[in-house]
Design a protein around this motif. Structure first.
Motif, PDB file in Angstrom:
ATOM      1  N   CYS A  63     -14.012 -26.828  -3.930  1.00 34.70           N
ATOM      2  CA  CYS A  63     -12.928 -26.204  -3.162  1.00 34.70           C
ATOM      3  C   CYS A  63     -13.206 -26.199  -1.663  1.00 34.70           C
ATOM      4  CB  CYS A  63     -12.703 -24.770  -3.646  1.00 34.70           C
ATOM      5  SG  CYS A  63     -12.251 -24.661  -5.394  1.00 34.70           S
ATOM      6  N   THR A  78      -8.966 -29.950   2.428  1.00 35.39           N
ATOM      7  CA  THR A  78      -8.021 -29.096   3.149  1.00 35.39           C
ATOM      8  C   THR A  78      -7.050 -28.465   2.150  1.00 35.39           C
ATOM      9  OG1 THR A  78      -6.440 -30.899   3.463  1.00 35.39           O
ATOM     10  CG2 THR A  78      -8.135 -30.599   5.160  1.00 35.39           C
ATOM     11  N   GLU A  79      -6.314 -27.446   2.602  1.00 40.60           N
ATOM     12  CA  GLU A  79      -5.399 -26.731   1.695  1.00 40.60           C
ATOM     13  C   GLU A  79      -4.379 -27.664   1.066  1.00 40.60           C
ATOM     14  OE1 GLU A  79      -2.075 -23.122   1.757  1.00 40.60           O
ATOM     15  OE2 GLU A  79      -3.461 -23.351   3.430  1.00 40.60           O
ATOM     16  N   SER A  80      -3.739 -28.528   1.874  1.00 41.19           N
ATOM     17  CA  SER A  80      -2.703 -29.420   1.347  1.00 41.19           C
ATOM     18  C   SER A  80      -3.290 -30.427   0.354  1.00 41.19           C
ATOM     19  CB  SER A  80      -2.000 -30.155   2.489  1.00 41.19           C
ATOM     20  OG  SER A  80      -2.941 -30.881   3.265  1.00 41.19           O
ATOM     21  N   LEU A 140      -6.054 -30.003  -1.363  1.00 40.15           N
ATOM     22  CA  LEU A 140      -6.581 -29.287  -2.514  1.00 40.15           C
ATOM     23  C   LEU A 140      -5.485 -29.022  -3.540  1.00 40.15           C
ATOM     24  CD1 LEU A 140      -9.031 -27.975  -3.824  1.00 40.15           C
ATOM     25  CD2 LEU A 140      -8.487 -25.868  -2.588  1.00 40.15           C
ATOM     26  N   GLU A 141      -4.284 -28.641  -3.069  1.00 39.15           N
ATOM     27  CA  GLU A 141      -3.178 -28.391  -3.999  1.00 39.15           C
ATOM     28  C   GLU A 141      -2.832 -29.655  -4.769  1.00 39.15           C
ATOM     29  OE1 GLU A 141       0.279 -26.231  -2.854  1.00 39.15           O
ATOM     30  OE2 GLU A 141      -0.820 -25.009  -1.409  1.00 39.15           O
ATOM     31  N   GLU A 155     -13.702 -20.275  -1.099  1.00 37.78           N
ATOM     32  CA  GLU A 155     -13.174 -21.001   0.055  1.00 37.78           C
ATOM     33  C   GLU A 155     -11.677 -21.261  -0.039  1.00 37.78           C
ATOM     34  OE1 GLU A 155     -15.001 -21.569   2.645  1.00 37.78           O
ATOM     35  OE2 GLU A 155     -16.863 -20.880   1.699  1.00 37.78           O
ATOM     36  N   LEU A 156     -11.040 -20.883  -1.152  1.00 38.56           N
ATOM     37  CA  LEU A 156      -9.606 -21.137  -1.319  1.00 38.56           C
ATOM     38  C   LEU A 156      -8.785 -20.295  -0.346  1.00 38.56           C
ATOM     39  CD1 LEU A 156      -9.147 -21.191  -5.209  1.00 38.56           C
ATOM     40  CD2 LEU A 156      -9.224 -23.150  -3.662  1.00 38.56           C
ATOM     41  N   SER A 157      -7.710 -20.874   0.174  1.00 33.45           N
ATOM     42  CA  SER A 157      -6.794 -20.119   1.029  1.00 33.45           C
ATOM     43  C   SER A 157      -6.032 -19.105   0.178  1.00 33.45           C
ATOM     44  CB  SER A 157      -5.807 -21.074   1.704  1.00 33.45           C
ATOM     45  OG  SER A 157      -4.901 -21.603   0.745  1.00 33.45           O
ATOM     46  N   ASN A 209      -2.871 -18.708   0.000  1.00 31.87           N
ATOM     47  CA  ASN A 209      -1.725 -19.379  -0.611  1.00 31.87           C
ATOM     48  C   ASN A 209      -2.131 -20.091  -1.907  1.00 31.87           C
ATOM     49  OD1 ASN A 209       0.988 -20.429  -0.741  1.00 31.87           O
ATOM     50  ND2 ASN A 209       0.176 -22.382  -0.031  1.00 31.87           N
ATOM     51  N   THR A 210      -3.257 -20.815  -1.859  1.00 30.61           N
ATOM     52  CA  THR A 210      -3.737 -21.520  -3.053  1.00 30.61           C
ATOM     53  C   THR A 210      -4.202 -20.524  -4.112  1.00 30.61           C
ATOM     54  OG1 THR A 210      -4.452 -23.334  -1.624  1.00 30.61           O
ATOM     55  CG2 THR A 210      -5.277 -23.342  -3.881  1.00 30.61           C
ATOM     56  N   GLN A 211      -4.792 -19.417  -3.674  1.00 28.28           N
ATOM     57  CA  GLN A 211      -5.207 -18.374  -4.616  1.00 28.28           C
ATOM     58  C   GLN A 211      -4.024 -17.863  -5.427  1.00 28.28           C
ATOM     59  OE1 GLN A 211      -7.586 -15.176  -2.896  1.00 28.28           O
ATOM     60  NE2 GLN A 211      -8.508 -16.630  -1.455  1.00 28.28           N
TER      61      GLN A 211
END
Length: 374
Positions: free
Chosen positions: A121, A125-127, A129-130, A167-169, A171-173
């Motif tokens: 994770c 990056t967030e995008s 990772l999703e 480390e997850l944002s 939003n992802t959480q």
């Protein structure tokens, strides 16, 4: 499906990623048969990738090395929980071997012959990772030229390891929480809901409870993943395992490098035990690898050991020059008690049991040596 069939159209469709090409009106049995074949083919492709990875891991699988009481307790815990589908949260400092524990949980479970999928994770990056977790549909974003299956989809019926979940944002959480609760998700840019069956293992070097208090980790997600916590202690809390680990790595690396290196001498082991190993087992293995690589004989000499280990190790393990026997014995005893208290997080009761001394006698020693328990 098309009402206007042509060879060039069929070729173009297959090149674009279609599995097959059917003319309208389609025979429903032929359609279902082709859907089943497509599903089986793509599932087999994913499983082959995972199985190749598993075969490589099984041929040289890392072990949880050590015979300290803490490591024995962890092994016993894994033997019990591996047989279930319980969510596991592995915590510990960097380099302690959290992924080794995750491997043990998966390969001792009923899902051992199913996919074991890892996601770092912290590396994406967030995008990205999703998309990595949930997959994406063709055209979901610039560069998405074909449909991509996510890690959760690939892990169906198996196990997924979310490494460094802290480390997850936020939003992802939130999206992850829904997957854990409902066992379903949508690909990025998609509208269809996919149902999945998986076991979750999460790992982190962060104190997630503190992260919750600071507002950087969701409280509901923390309690969802903290079903079966396993804390892997740092090497400084299980120094009795250092000799075993060093000898294991010497044996392992000697085979890899086609050398015959003897186990460490007692004096070398004392220097190793006197060092705090901030990088934990990973640092120990790296040091041993360096020693094996540079060794020109069958033995590792004291002169080969890095200076930082010798300086830090001797400060703790050797008495002061000119000290009497009584002073040396007291200094050794004081350091012995300090190390034991550190291993047991300053808990006097557990420490007394650990070093086989009555609790009241340990308190006397703590007072005598003016040891601060804070």
């Amino acid at each position: 499906l098309t009402a206007e069939g042509s060879i060039s159209g069929a070729v173009e469709a297959v090149r674009a990623g279609a599995f097959t090409y059917l003319l309208k009106p389609a025979d429903i049995n032929e359609l279902i048969f082709n859907v089943q074949r497509a599903f089986e083919l793509y599932s087999i492709k994913d499983e082959n990738i995972i199985l190749k990875q598993q075969m490589l891991e099984k041929s040289g699988r890392k072990l949880l090395v050590g015979n300290s009481r803490k490591i024995e307790e962890i092994r016993s815990k894994i033997n019990t929980i591996a047989k279930t589908d319980t969510t596991v949260l592995i915590t510990g400092e960097s380099g302690t071997g959290k992924e080794i524990l995750a491997n043990m949980v998966h390969y001792q479970s009923g899902r051992a012959d199913k996919p074991f999928v890892r996601v770092n994770c912290a590396a994406l990056t967030e995008s990205l990772l999703e998309s990595e977790l949930f997959g994406h549909e063709k055209g979901a974003f610039t560069g998405a030229d074909k449909t991509h299956r996510g890690k959760f989809e690939i892990a169906n019926n198996g196990t997924i390891l979310l490494d460094e979940i802290g480390e997850l944002s936020m939003n992802t959480q939130a999206k992850l929480l829904r997957v854990l609760q409902e066992r379903e998700f949508e690909r990025v840019g998609g509208s269809g809901t996919l149902k999945i069956n998986f076991r979750l293992i999460a790992s982190t070097n962060k104190d997630l409870k503190r992260e919750v208090e600071m507002g950087s980790f969701r409280n509901d997600l923390y309690y969802r993943i903290n079903v079966m916590p396993i804390r892997l202690p740092p090497l400084r809390e299980r120094k009795e395992d250092i000799a075993v680990l060093a000898d294991y790595f010497i044996s392992e690396l000697s085979k890899e490098m086609n050398k015959k290196i003897s186990p460490l001498s007692q004096e070398a082991i004392e220097i190793f035990r006197g060092y705090d190993w901030p990088g934990n087992v990973r640092e120990l293995r790296n040091i041993v690898e360096r020693l094996v690589v540079m060794s020109h004989t069958s033995e590792i000499n004291l002169s080969d050991i890095p200076e930082e280990l010798k300086i830090n190790g001797r400060v703790k393990s050797l008495p002061k020059a000119g000290a009497s026997l009584i002073e040396s014995r007291k200094e050794f005893e004081r350091q012995f008690i300090l190390d034991a208290l550190s291993r047991n997080h300053q808990n006097v009761g557990r420490t007394a049991e650990d070093i086989s001394i009555a609790k009241k006698n340990l308190y006397k020693k703590i007072k005598e040596y003016q040891i601060d328990l804070n």
